[in-house]
Design an enzyme around this catalytic site. Structure first.
Site, mmCIF file in Angstrom:
data_model
loop_
_atom_site.group_PDB
_atom_site.id
_atom_site.type_symbol
_atom_site.label_atom_id
_atom_site.label_comp_id
_atom_site.label_asym_id
_atom_site.label_seq_id
_atom_site.Cartn_x
_atom_site.Cartn_y
_atom_site.Cartn_z
ATOM 1 N N LYS B 88 -8.093 0.254 -31.939
ATOM 2 C CA LYS B 88 -8.580 -0.592 -33.030
ATOM 3 C C LYS B 88 -9.936 -0.129 -33.569
ATOM 4 C CE LYS B 88 -5.171 -3.596 -33.189
ATOM 5 N NZ LYS B 88 -4.284 -3.620 -34.374
ATOM 6 N N GLU B 110 -9.139 -11.206 -38.184
ATOM 7 C CA GLU B 110 -8.237 -11.940 -37.298
ATOM 8 C C GLU B 110 -8.130 -11.142 -36.010
ATOM 9 O OE1 GLU B 110 -7.376 -9.627 -39.302
ATOM 10 O OE2 GLU B 110 -5.997 -8.417 -38.088
ATOM 11 N N SER B 376 -2.021 2.789 -26.494
ATOM 12 C CA SER B 376 -2.951 2.295 -27.514
ATOM 13 C C SER B 376 -4.122 1.481 -26.976
ATOM 14 C CB SER B 376 -2.185 1.464 -28.551
ATOM 15 O OG SER B 376 -1.515 0.397 -27.917
#
Lengths: 272, 395
Positions: B88, B110, B376
């Site tokens: 991210k 969010e 990830s």
């Protein structure tokens, strides 16, 4: 000319400000909606917007979110909303009825079917909250062909060239969103609202109705010099919250009577 | 090159938002297109990715797992080793720099698992931006360590009590905030979803994953992988891995969350089980009922617990360029344990779905084959969920 166009013409002749009431279909129940529409029209409203519930109403504040939830829990679907329009016409309601919806329920129903059936049951216009003008070419063309008014939304952030295009291609009226924000009753109107309305006027020949945050008599008076109408939603729903059906209908009617000036304002009632 | 000028990947994507946001999306699109071709922006981003985020992340041959399964070689792209513990940060840094260039001072975002929230709070702290994170109340409960992290980083975390109280509702609230404060606020959307230009922009920022992996695998093996596998919630790590391989003979597989099973309704497999519709600004596959109402979803991995998916994945599915499958909660836990016990790596529950699928796939392939998996994020945030799910088996 459409029923909405005729209604605004009539209002102009009488020198009145148009009052459009937003009611979510199925709040507090479907049967109540069938009685609320005539009640608010008798109370002084000129047109109604019927809201089709959607699970993710991201342009709506807390009040309409709650009302939407109530409607969905009762199984209100696009079909039932259209049925409600038909039954209202069957009961002799002649005022313009506008359907207000998010796009996904329309897509799921089928765009073409939705428009054809809306027209058939007696709806006059359509507002799709999350369909910007650029994405709505198809649905606009079909609406035009069927004689349904596709009503544009203008926000304070909308640029002049887009207002001009909406003014040319839109039908019925321009729904002018008073603030950058979600729906919901507010104490004060934004100070720059007259400038926004003058800007819309300069670029569009359509009647203007102001919505979002309109809840009081004084708001109507403030808007009167700059617009042909107002849309009232959340404030009306708030008057009904917690009330049983008969009481809710009586309160809604009384609220519209007060906000339109047909009934003297109740002292100490901060809703007005 | 996709998307087209209207933000479409074939029929998917577009810009389905309330009118108030149209001008902001145009402004963002212009700012991004300019930044994309501006060498000084790209240099600044590259420098931060290297010196701040710790890129390039390693490409690791999971030899024990490979030997254990007896099939294809499994390579892991170690996004779990990037700063803040997940991919991210790649997107948060990119958009954060863009916010500075656009002159906005406030950021809303969010978060589902909390990984995007932590990355955003981190970047805002470093760039001096005010930061508000919307997180479903249910996720606040099940990802408490990340809530604490965000608050330590100076962000305000606002629990969202509406709807299903998960990622979908956090996005609704973030959009409502953005509509209200659009003049001074940027919405730092964390996945390759939402209205144009987000799916394109987030993909571009995440493509560093696939670009690096391609180069690293070339160095280590002298060839392309046979398969590239990634988990798909909104789909940002997957599109970041897939995008640089789109023109190559590499089979792309996205792994969605089958939750408690695809046929009981408790899952989040939008591409496998959904049909096209409009949510959060784009046309894509959605889990919805026959009336167009969005369905509640379930996954053990909060980052996958979402009824929609990025529009480019919808396009890749329809064209057949990528294939999408679904893995259950229980299978993801198997993947989690396998990686922990064979390689000493605790994956986040989201990529544990991809690990599980890749392990099944690899065991059916010859030893010369190569399966590239995007790991990830790291699993620390999930220990409580895993402990509860596995009971005495782990504690």
């Amino acid at each position: 000319m459409s029923r909405i166009g005729e209604s605004f013409q009539e209002l102009r002749r009488k020198g009145e400000l148009g009052v459009i009431v937003y009611l979510p279909v199925g709040y507090p129940s479907v049967e109540a909606t069938l009685e609320l529409v005539p009640a608010v029209l008798e109370g002084g409203a000129h047109m109604v917007e019927l809201g089709i519930p959607f699970s993710d109403p991201l342009a709506d504040g807390a009040t309409i979110q709650r009302a939407t939830q109530v409607a969905l829990e009762q199984g209100v679907t696009v079909e039932r909303c259209l049925e409600v329009v038909g039954r209202l016409r069957g009961r002799g309601v002649e005022a313009p009825i506008v359907l207000m919806t998010y796009y996904n329920p329309v897509l799921a129903y089928g765009e073409e079917d939705f428009l054809v059936h809306s027209k058939k049951v007696g709806a006059d216009g359509l507002i799709v909250v999350d369909l910007p003008w650029e994405e709505g070419e198809n649905i606009r063309e079909k609406s035009l062909r069927l004689g349904l008014d596709f009503i544009p939304l203008v926000a304070p952030t909308t640029q002049d060239d887009r207002i001009a295009r909406m003014g040319r291609e839109g039908r019925g009226f321009i729904y002018c969103v008073s603030v950058t924000g979600v729906t919901g009753a507010r104490d004060e109107l934004p100070p720059d609202l007259p400038q926004l309305l003058q800007r819309v006027r300069a670029y569009s020949p359509l009647p203007i109705a102001v919505g979002f945050g309109i809840s009081k008599r004084k708001h109507l008076e403030a808007v009167r010099p700059f617009a042909e109408g107002v849309v009232i939603g959340s404030a009306l729903i708030q008057t009904m919250e917690g009330a049983k059906r008969e009481e809710a209908i009586a309160r809604a009617r009384r609220y519209v009577e007060v906000v339109t000036g047909r009934r003297a304002e109740a002292p100490h009632d901060d809703l007005f | 090159m996709l998307p087209d000028a209207r933000g479409r990947f074939g029929p998917y994507g577009g810009r389905y938002v309330p009118e108030t946001l149209v001008a902001a999306l145009k402004e963002l699109e212009e700012a991004y297109l300019w930044a994309r071709s501006d060498p000084s922006f790209q240099e600044e981003l590259a420098s931060l990715l290297r010196h701040y985020a710790g890129r390039p992340t390693p490409l690791y041959l999971a030899r024990n797992m490979t030997d254990h399964l007896g099939g294809a070689k499994i390579y892991l792209k170690r996004e779990d080793l990037a700063h803040t513990g997940a991919h991210k940060i790649n997107n948060a840094l990119g958009q954060g720099l863009l916010v500075k260039r656009m002159g906005k001072r406030r950021v809303v975002a969010e978060t589902g698992a909390g990984q995007h929230g932590v990355a955003t709070a981190t970047v805002c702290a470093m760039l001096g931006l005010e930061c508000v994170i919307y997180m479903g109340a249910e996720d606040v409960r099940r990802q408490a360590p990340n809530v604490f992290r965000m608050r330590l980083l100076g962000a305000e975390v606002r629990p969202v009590e509406s709807g299903t109280r998960t990622l979908k509702d956090a996005i609704n609230e973030a959009i409502r905030d953005w509509v209200t404060n659009v003049r001074n606020t940027h919405y730092l959307l964390g996945s390759a979803v939402g209205p144009h230009p987000y799916p394109m922009m987030v993909r571009d920022f995440q493509s560093t994953i696939g670009r690096e992996a391609k180069e690293q695998l070339w160095d280590q093996e002298g060839r392309l992988p046979d398969y590239a596998v990634a988990c798909v919630g909104g789909g940002s790590n997957a599109i970041g891995l897939f995008y640089p391989f789109l023109e190559d003979p590499v089979e792309l597989v996205g792994v969605e969350a089958a939750g408690e099973g695809l046929y009981g309704g408790r899952h989040a497999a939008s591409l496998v089980q959904g049909r096209p519709g409009v949510l959060h600004g784009a046309l894509s596959y959605l889990l919805q009922d026959s009336h167009g109402q969005i369905l509640p979803t379930h996954s053990i991995a909060p980052g996958l617990d979402y009824p929609g998916v990025g529009p480019e994945h919808a396009y890749l599915k329809d064209t057949g360029r990528a294939r999408y499958v679904a893995v259950t909660d229980a299978e993801a836990l198997e993947g989690f344990k396998l990686l922990a016990q064979k390689e000493g790596i605790l994956p986040a529950l989201e990529p544990a779905h991809a690990i599980y699928y890749a392990s099944r796939l690899a065991s059916t392939l010859p030893k010369e084959a190569i399966v590239l998996v995007c790991l990830s994020g790291r699993g620390d945030k999930d220990l409580e969920i895993v402990a509860r799910a596995l009971g005495d088996n782990i504690l």
